[in-house]
Design an enzyme around this catalytic site. Structure first.
Site, PDB file in Angstrom:
ATOM      1  N   HIS A   1      -2.808 -10.705  11.557  1.00 17.27           N
ATOM      2  CA  HIS A   1      -2.276  -9.391  11.183  1.00 17.27           C
ATOM      3  C   HIS A   1      -2.132  -8.577  12.459  1.00 17.27           C
ATOM      4  O   HIS A   1      -3.043  -8.537  13.288  1.00 17.27           O
ATOM      5  CB  HIS A   1      -3.223  -8.685  10.208  1.00 17.27           C
TER       6      HIS A   1
ATOM      7  N   CYS B   1      -3.407  -3.407   4.279  1.00 18.63           N
ATOM      8  CA  CYS B   1      -2.489  -4.470   4.732  1.00 18.63           C
ATOM      9  C   CYS B   1      -2.810  -5.834   4.156  1.00 18.63           C
ATOM     10  O   CYS B   1      -2.151  -6.823   4.501  1.00 18.63           O
ATOM     11  CB  CYS B   1      -2.507  -4.539   6.256  1.00 18.63           C
TER      12      CYS B   1
ATOM     13  N   GLU C   1       0.832  -1.204   0.000  1.00 19.47           N
ATOM     14  CA  GLU C   1       0.000   0.000   0.000  1.00 19.47           C
ATOM     15  C   GLU C   1       0.867   1.255   0.000  1.00 19.47           C
ATOM     16  O   GLU C   1       0.354   2.369   0.105  1.00 19.47           O
ATOM     17  CB  GLU C   1      -0.942   0.011   1.207  1.00 19.47           C
TER      18      GLU C   1
END
Length: 490
Positions: free
Chosen positions: A263, A128, A94
């Site tokens: 994550h 993400c 990103e």
């Protein structure tokens, strides 16, 4: 590493998954306790409240291109992979440097000497989540009619930076590369995957003149937990159906899996997430044992998940209830996260690497690992992998475990910087962003050997790179005759 062989029987290739992994992190870090003092917040706010110990950061000498160049070349060298044996390469990131040219095309310069240009894949973006999307695409390519017997290569890299203030401590930087193919030591379990996608503005980057995001912190946590619930419910249904097909009467719960990685925006959220899954299991249990393991939880049985995202009683109770489970299944996966910070697309795979280096190949063999990947906006998935049973010397699992020990070396040989140094580096990055021509000011000497770095940006915004020479290390099986200079047309 030999090339993977395409099956001649027309069936699916066997045991498709992650064959090799490599991690790169910046050579500089700041102590989170120093940031607490610098930011004038209470002692423990970042270290205890968020569960973070250190944060890695980059000067203006590194960008997402250089991070990905470094991690890809290190993987190819460490595992002795022939560049001609790569047929698919996709990048999840990103961190945007160009609205047209992809990081993947920058990486193609590593393949010039081999002459290999027949490589599918480009670049994927959704906060993400991009690294996981790239992994899923790589798996699909290997299992498709397009597969030609070569490996796929997945790269997830980002530089996570925030404007000065309370969010800056949740930054970080790093990149992960994964080689995907058959006969893997980490086999992605086929048919056990669930995704949840939705439209929200919890974290986004609409200002292309700045690296910094727009963030709604509370909403972002709520969306993360919402996605976690949805993915777990869907995954649980598929896993339960698989148990039934196999003739088992067992009920799928967290205890069916040996480990669970998430994550990790910050470590405390991961601990709360494991507790959240334990809460899900409790609500799904048709006959809870209130006289045994569920004693004292009676008041929570009729609650609805959507009403409990910020219910402190639920959080505290199930954090305590799942404490031993967290220590066993998830805490070992947080080494990189607490020491480096949020690597965005690479975060969940840094957690997977941390888990893999927490045990010996013999201890890892045969275990099943759950994986939850989340990207704001939002996109999320849950899946599982099975670790190979073969841990004998020279096996793919043995090689993977041995090579990943280099991660501890990286963590231990970084240079500590002050919070003032971090602030100066962020201001330097701000002044350099979208600037051309530009010559970076950050020191080269501080970089790890083998790191790619920016030499300059010309007046047409083309970014030029060189590689810092490698030094011989007795624990590395790395050839040192690689080309050390390239440039990009970006």
């Amino acid at each position: 590493m030999p090339s993977c062989q395409k099956s001649q029987c027309g069936c699916w290739p066997q045991d498709v998954g992650i064959v090799a992994m490599e991690l790169y992190i910046p050579s500089k870090f700041v102590e989170q306790s120093d940031l607490e003092t610098f930011d004038g917040v209470g002692s423990g706010k970042y270290t205890v409240g968020l569960g973070q110990t250190r944060m890695g950061f980059c000067t203006d000498r590194e960008d997402v291109n250089s991070l990905c160049l470094t991690v890809v070349q290190r993987l190819m060298e460490r595992y002795e992979v022939d560049y001609n044996n790569i047929g698919y390469l996709e990048v999840g990131t990103e961190t945007i440097l160009d609205k047209s040219k992809s990081v993947k095309t920058v990486l193609m310069q590593l393949f010039e000497e081999s002459g290999n240009t027949d490589i599918e894949g480009v670049e994927l973006k959704n906060a993400c989540y991009g690294g996981t999307a790239a992994l899923f695409n790589a798996l699909a390519w290997v299992e498709s009619s397009a597969w030609d017997g070569r490996y796929a290569l997945v790269v997830a890299g980002d530089i996570a930076v925030y404007a000065s203030g309370s969010a800056r401590c949740t930054g970080g930087a790093g990149s992960v590369a994964m080689l995907v193919g058959p006969n893997a030591p980490l086999v992605i379990e086929r048919g056990l995957r669930c995704s949840h996608m939705s439209h929200v503005y919890d974290f986004y980057k609409p200002n292309l003149s700045s690296e910094y995001p727009v963030l709604d912190g509370k909403l972002s946590i709520q969306c993360y937990l919402w996605a976690l619930d949805k993915c777990y419910q869907g995954y649980q249904r598929k896993a339960q159906a698989a148990l039934v097909r196999d003739g088992s009467n067992a009920r799928f719960t967290l205890n069916t899996l040996d480990a669970f990685v998430f994550h990790s925006p910050f470590c405390k959220l991961v601990q709360k997430s494991l507790a959240r899954l334990a809460f899900n299991d409790f609500l799904l249990d048709p006959s809870p044992d209130f006289n045994g393991k569920h004693s004292g939880l009676e008041a929570f049985k009729e609650l609805k998940l959507e009403d409990t995202y910020f219910d402190t009683d639920v959080q505290k109770t199930f954090l305590e209830y799942s404490k031993s489970m967290f220590e066993e299944k998830t805490k070992p996966s947080l080494l990189v996260s607490t020491q480096v910070g949020n690597m965005y697309t690479g975060s969940v795979y840094g957690c997977l690497i941390s888990y893999l280096i927490s045990e010996s190949p013999k201890e890892l063999a045969g275990k099943r690992v759950g994986v939850f990947s989340y990207g704001s906006g939002l996109a999320s998935s849950m899946y599982s992998l099975k670790i190979s049973n073969d841990y004998t010397p020279g096996s793919t699992l043995d090689k993977l475990s041995h090579n990943l020990l280099a991660v501890r070396h990286l963590l231990e040989h970084r240079k500590r910087a002050s919070a003032v140094d971090l602030d100066a580096a962020m201001k330097l990055r701000e002044s350099a962003y979208c600037k051309a021509p530009y010559v970076p000011q950050g020191p080269i000497d501080d970089l790890f050997p083998g790191t790619w770095y920016i030499t300059h940006v010309d007046d047409k915004f083309r970014r030029m790179y060189e590689r810092k020479p490698l030094l011989h290390c007795n624990n590395d099986k790395i050839p040192y005759n690689q080309k050390s200079k390239t440039e990009t047309g970006q």
